[in-house]
Design a protein around this motif. Structure first.
Motif, mmCIF file in Angstrom:
data_model
loop_
_atom_site.group_PDB
_atom_site.id
_atom_site.type_symbol
_atom_site.label_atom_id
_atom_site.label_comp_id
_atom_site.label_asym_id
_atom_site.label_seq_id
_atom_site.Cartn_x
_atom_site.Cartn_y
_atom_site.Cartn_z
ATOM 1 N N LEU A 1 -4.539 43.709 -1.607
ATOM 2 C CA LEU A 1 -3.403 44.638 -1.597
ATOM 3 C C LEU A 1 -2.085 43.870 -1.471
ATOM 4 C CD1 LEU A 1 -2.357 47.541 -1.579
ATOM 5 C CD2 LEU A 1 -2.602 47.512 0.897
ATOM 6 N N GLN A 2 -2.084 42.826 -0.656
ATOM 7 C CA GLN A 2 -0.874 42.020 -0.518
ATOM 8 C C GLN A 2 -0.478 41.390 -1.848
ATOM 9 O OE1 GLN A 2 -1.645 39.150 2.530
ATOM 10 N NE2 GLN A 2 -1.267 40.580 4.199
ATOM 11 N N LEU A 3 -1.451 40.850 -2.561
ATOM 12 C CA LEU A 3 -1.162 40.227 -3.857
ATOM 13 C C LEU A 3 -0.692 41.249 -4.880
ATOM 14 C CD1 LEU A 3 -4.048 37.614 -4.157
ATOM 15 C CD2 LEU A 3 -1.629 37.193 -3.716
ATOM 16 N N ALA A 4 -1.327 42.419 -4.910
ATOM 17 C CA ALA A 4 -0.930 43.452 -5.863
ATOM 18 C C ALA A 4 0.517 43.884 -5.627
ATOM 19 C CB ALA A 4 -1.872 44.645 -5.772
ATOM 20 N N LEU A 5 0.884 44.073 -4.373
ATOM 21 C CA LEU A 5 2.250 44.490 -4.074
ATOM 22 C C LEU A 5 3.247 43.354 -4.273
ATOM 23 C CD1 LEU A 5 1.592 46.738 -0.969
ATOM 24 C CD2 LEU A 5 2.114 47.450 -3.293
ATOM 25 N N THR A 6 2.828 42.133 -3.996
ATOM 26 C CA THR A 6 3.728 40.988 -4.187
ATOM 27 C C THR A 6 4.044 40.774 -5.665
ATOM 28 O OG1 THR A 6 2.838 39.954 -2.199
ATOM 29 C CG2 THR A 6 4.032 38.538 -3.725
ATOM 30 N N VAL A 7 3.038 40.880 -6.514
ATOM 31 C CA VAL A 7 3.272 40.728 -7.958
ATOM 32 C C VAL A 7 4.197 41.836 -8.451
ATOM 33 C CG1 VAL A 7 2.155 40.822 -10.216
ATOM 34 C CG2 VAL A 7 1.150 39.459 -8.397
ATOM 35 N N SER A 8 3.980 43.059 -7.984
ATOM 36 C CA SER A 8 4.876 44.163 -8.359
ATOM 37 C C SER A 8 6.294 43.894 -7.887
ATOM 38 C CB SER A 8 4.373 45.475 -7.755
ATOM 39 O OG SER A 8 3.081 45.746 -8.197
ATOM 40 N N PHE A 9 6.428 43.376 -6.693
ATOM 41 C CA PHE A 9 7.733 43.074 -6.127
ATOM 42 C C PHE A 9 8.443 41.998 -6.948
ATOM 43 C CE2 PHE A 9 10.426 41.239 -2.681
ATOM 44 C CZ PHE A 9 11.182 42.376 -2.446
ATOM 45 N N ILE A 10 7.699 40.999 -7.408
ATOM 46 C CA ILE A 10 8.289 39.948 -8.241
ATOM 47 C C ILE A 10 8.823 40.536 -9.544
ATOM 48 C CG2 ILE A 10 7.722 37.885 -9.607
ATOM 49 C CD1 ILE A 10 5.905 37.063 -7.258
ATOM 50 N N PHE A 11 8.074 41.457 -10.144
ATOM 51 C CA PHE A 11 8.560 42.103 -11.356
ATOM 52 C C PHE A 11 9.807 42.935 -11.091
ATOM 53 C CE2 PHE A 11 4.280 41.399 -13.257
ATOM 54 C CZ PHE A 11 4.727 40.727 -14.387
ATOM 55 N N ILE B 1 12.095 42.293 -8.823
ATOM 56 C CA ILE B 1 13.189 41.315 -8.700
ATOM 57 C C ILE B 1 13.623 40.847 -10.090
ATOM 58 C CG2 ILE B 1 13.785 38.996 -7.890
ATOM 59 C CD1 ILE B 1 11.893 39.514 -5.531
ATOM 60 N N TYR B 2 12.639 40.579 -10.949
ATOM 61 C CA TYR B 2 12.944 40.150 -12.311
ATOM 62 C C TYR B 2 13.774 41.210 -13.040
ATOM 63 C CZ TYR B 2 12.209 39.290 -17.278
ATOM 64 O OH TYR B 2 12.388 39.119 -18.611
ATOM 65 N N PHE B 3 13.400 42.476 -12.909
ATOM 66 C CA PHE B 3 14.132 43.537 -13.587
ATOM 67 C C PHE B 3 15.525 43.730 -12.999
ATOM 68 C CE2 PHE B 3 9.818 45.192 -14.879
ATOM 69 C CZ PHE B 3 9.972 44.801 -16.195
ATOM 70 N N ILE B 4 15.694 43.519 -11.702
ATOM 71 C CA ILE B 4 17.034 43.602 -11.104
ATOM 72 C C ILE B 4 17.940 42.517 -11.689
ATOM 73 C CG2 ILE B 4 18.335 43.238 -8.967
ATOM 74 C CD1 ILE B 4 16.059 44.669 -7.494
ATOM 75 N N VAL B 5 17.417 41.292 -11.735
ATOM 76 C CA VAL B 5 18.203 40.186 -12.302
ATOM 77 C C VAL B 5 18.510 40.451 -13.769
ATOM 78 C CG1 VAL B 5 18.142 37.724 -12.879
ATOM 79 C CG2 VAL B 5 17.363 38.506 -10.638
ATOM 80 N N LEU B 6 17.522 40.944 -14.502
ATOM 81 C CA LEU B 6 17.714 41.252 -15.911
ATOM 82 C C LEU B 6 18.791 42.318 -16.105
ATOM 83 C CD1 LEU B 6 16.537 40.625 -18.748
ATOM 84 C CD2 LEU B 6 15.032 42.584 -18.415
ATOM 85 N N MET B 7 18.776 43.360 -15.292
ATOM 86 C CA MET B 7 19.784 44.419 -15.407
ATOM 87 C C MET B 7 21.176 43.905 -15.050
ATOM 88 S SD MET B 7 18.473 47.061 -16.574
ATOM 89 C CE MET B 7 16.811 47.425 -17.018
#
Length: 118
Positions: A86-96, A98-104
């Motif tokens: 569960l930690q890994l699943a949420l961490t990967v989602s969180f990384i995406f 962050i990526y979308f925030i930077v992209l926007m």
């Protein structure tokens, strides 16, 4: 008949959260308070005083907000005590996220600067 309503903590898994004591809660609260004070100092003193630019201030805000989100999710929402999957699943989602925030931010700046030419 009364033995049917006896409540024990054996099956509830409370022993997993034994590491979250009052002292730890206050420590996390202090960290969150310190981060918030730093954000207010940046917003009310550093940016208006010209010590840092608005552009740099935005990136600092985002980093501090993500750090606060980590502490809230890890300790107050008990993610720190969950299983690794569960930690890994949420961490990967969180990384995406962050990526979308930077992209926007990048795309929003591009559109803002190029829309002034029209």
């Amino acid at each position: 008949m009364s033995e049917h309503n006896v409540h024990t903590s054996e099956g509830h898994g409370h022993e997993e959260h034994a590491g979250l004591s009052r002292g730890k809660i206050w420590k996390v609260f202090g960290i969150l308070l310190l981060i918030t004070v730093i954000e207010f100092i940046i917003a009310l003193w550093a940016i208006p005083g010209g010590h840092i630019t608005q552009h740099i201030g935005n990136y600092i805000y985002i980093a501090l907000t993500l750090l606060k989100a980590f502490y809230i999710v890890a300790y107050f929402m008990h993610l720190k005590y969950e299983k690794l999957g569960l930690q890994l699943a949420l961490t990967v989602s969180f990384i995406f996220i962050i990526y979308f925030i930077v992209l926007m931010l990048i795309e929003g700046g591009f559109i803002f600067h190029h829309s002034q030419n029209f």
